[in-house]
Scaffold this motif. Structure first.
Motif, PDB file in Angstrom:
ATOM      1  N   ASP A 176       0.838  -1.188   0.000  1.00  0.00           N
ATOM      2  CA  ASP A 176       0.000   0.000   0.000  1.00  0.00           C
ATOM      3  C   ASP A 176       0.882   1.250   0.000  1.00  0.00           C
ATOM      4  O   ASP A 176       2.099   1.173   0.141  1.00  0.00           O
ATOM      5  CB  ASP A 176      -0.984  -0.005   1.165  1.00  0.00           C
ATOM      6  N   ARG A 177       0.244   2.381  -0.165  1.00  0.00           N
ATOM      7  CA  ARG A 177       0.967   3.647  -0.287  1.00  0.00           C
ATOM      8  C   ARG A 177       1.871   3.916   0.926  1.00  0.00           C
ATOM      9  O   ARG A 177       3.003   4.371   0.777  1.00  0.00           O
ATOM     10  CB  ARG A 177      -0.025   4.789  -0.471  1.00  0.00           C
ATOM     11  N   THR A 222       7.159   4.749   3.164  1.00  0.00           N
ATOM     12  CA  THR A 222       8.097   4.499   4.262  1.00  0.00           C
ATOM     13  C   THR A 222       9.423   3.972   3.726  1.00  0.00           C
ATOM     14  O   THR A 222      10.492   4.467   4.083  1.00  0.00           O
ATOM     15  CB  THR A 222       7.495   3.498   5.275  1.00  0.00           C
ATOM     16  N   LEU A 223       9.363   2.972   2.843  1.00  0.00           N
ATOM     17  CA  LEU A 223      10.584   2.411   2.259  1.00  0.00           C
ATOM     18  C   LEU A 223      11.361   3.454   1.472  1.00  0.00           C
ATOM     19  O   LEU A 223      12.581   3.575   1.608  1.00  0.00           O
ATOM     20  CB  LEU A 223      10.246   1.230   1.355  1.00  0.00           C
ATOM     21  N   LEU A 224      10.668   4.212   0.648  1.00  0.00           N
ATOM     22  CA  LEU A 224      11.337   5.212  -0.186  1.00  0.00           C
ATOM     23  C   LEU A 224      11.958   6.317   0.667  1.00  0.00           C
ATOM     24  O   LEU A 224      13.072   6.767   0.389  1.00  0.00           O
ATOM     25  CB  LEU A 224      10.363   5.797  -1.205  1.00  0.00           C
ATOM     26  N   ASN A 225      11.263   6.735   1.707  1.00  0.00           N
ATOM     27  CA  ASN A 225      11.815   7.767   2.591  1.00  0.00           C
ATOM     28  C   ASN A 225      13.018   7.256   3.358  1.00  0.00           C
ATOM     29  O   ASN A 225      14.004   7.980   3.525  1.00  0.00           O
ATOM     30  CB  ASN A 225      10.736   8.278   3.550  1.00  0.00           C
ATOM     31  N   ASP A 241       2.518  -2.173  -8.187  1.00  0.00           N
ATOM     32  CA  ASP A 241       2.009  -1.305  -7.118  1.00  0.00           C
ATOM     33  C   ASP A 241       3.087  -0.333  -6.661  1.00  0.00           C
ATOM     34  O   ASP A 241       2.824   0.859  -6.473  1.00  0.00           O
ATOM     35  CB  ASP A 241       1.545  -2.141  -5.921  1.00  0.00           C
ATOM     36  N   PHE A 242       4.292  -0.835  -6.494  1.00  0.00           N
ATOM     37  CA  PHE A 242       5.415  -0.014  -6.052  1.00  0.00           C
ATOM     38  C   PHE A 242       5.720   1.091  -7.060  1.00  0.00           C
ATOM     39  O   PHE A 242       5.892   2.258  -6.694  1.00  0.00           O
ATOM     40  CB  PHE A 242       6.645  -0.903  -5.850  1.00  0.00           C
ATOM     41  N   LYS A 275       5.719   9.039  -9.017  1.00  0.00           N
ATOM     42  CA  LYS A 275       5.069  10.292  -8.632  1.00  0.00           C
ATOM     43  C   LYS A 275       5.937  11.151  -7.722  1.00  0.00           C
ATOM     44  O   LYS A 275       5.624  12.307  -7.478  1.00  0.00           O
ATOM     45  CB  LYS A 275       3.739  10.000  -7.934  1.00  0.00           C
ATOM     46  N   ARG A 276       7.050  10.599  -7.257  1.00  0.00           N
ATOM     47  CA  ARG A 276       7.925  11.339  -6.346  1.00  0.00           C
ATOM     48  C   ARG A 276       8.742  12.386  -7.088  1.00  0.00           C
ATOM     49  O   ARG A 276       9.179  12.180  -8.207  1.00  0.00           O
ATOM     50  CB  ARG A 276       8.881  10.389  -5.630  1.00  0.00           C
ATOM     51  N   GLU A 277       8.964  13.496  -6.426  1.00  0.00           N
ATOM     52  CA  GLU A 277       9.761  14.577  -6.998  1.00  0.00           C
ATOM     53  C   GLU A 277      11.205  14.132  -7.220  1.00  0.00           C
ATOM     54  O   GLU A 277      11.851  14.545  -8.184  1.00  0.00           O
ATOM     55  CB  GLU A 277       9.714  15.779  -6.058  1.00  0.00           C
TER      56      GLU A 277
END
Length: 64
Positions: A2-3, A8-11, A30-31, A37-39
């Motif tokens: 889920d989002r 959390t993983l990306l941050n 999904d990932f 969409k991330r800057e």
């Protein structure tokens, strides 16, 4: 995934809390929806592995 899990993983990766993480073939679509969409999308580098797994790392310099 889920989002919240993806964010959390990306941050954690972007903040240097973790060096890399691997997602499975089943998690990829999904990932990817959240990643693009991330800057800072171009700072993430994914390496495909055997069996459809992808290992992601965060790069200081964005890819072109």
């Amino acid at each position: 995934m889920d989002r919240e899990e993806v964010e959390t993983l990306l941050n954690q990766l972007a903040n240097g809390e973790i060096d890399e993480f691997t997602i499975t073939k089943d998690q990829f679509l999904d990932f990817q929806l959240f990643l693009v969409k991330r800057e800072d999308f171009k700072h993430f580098s994914g390496t495909a592995k055997h069996g459809g797994e992808v290992t992601y790392q965060y790069m200081v310099e964005p890819r072109s």
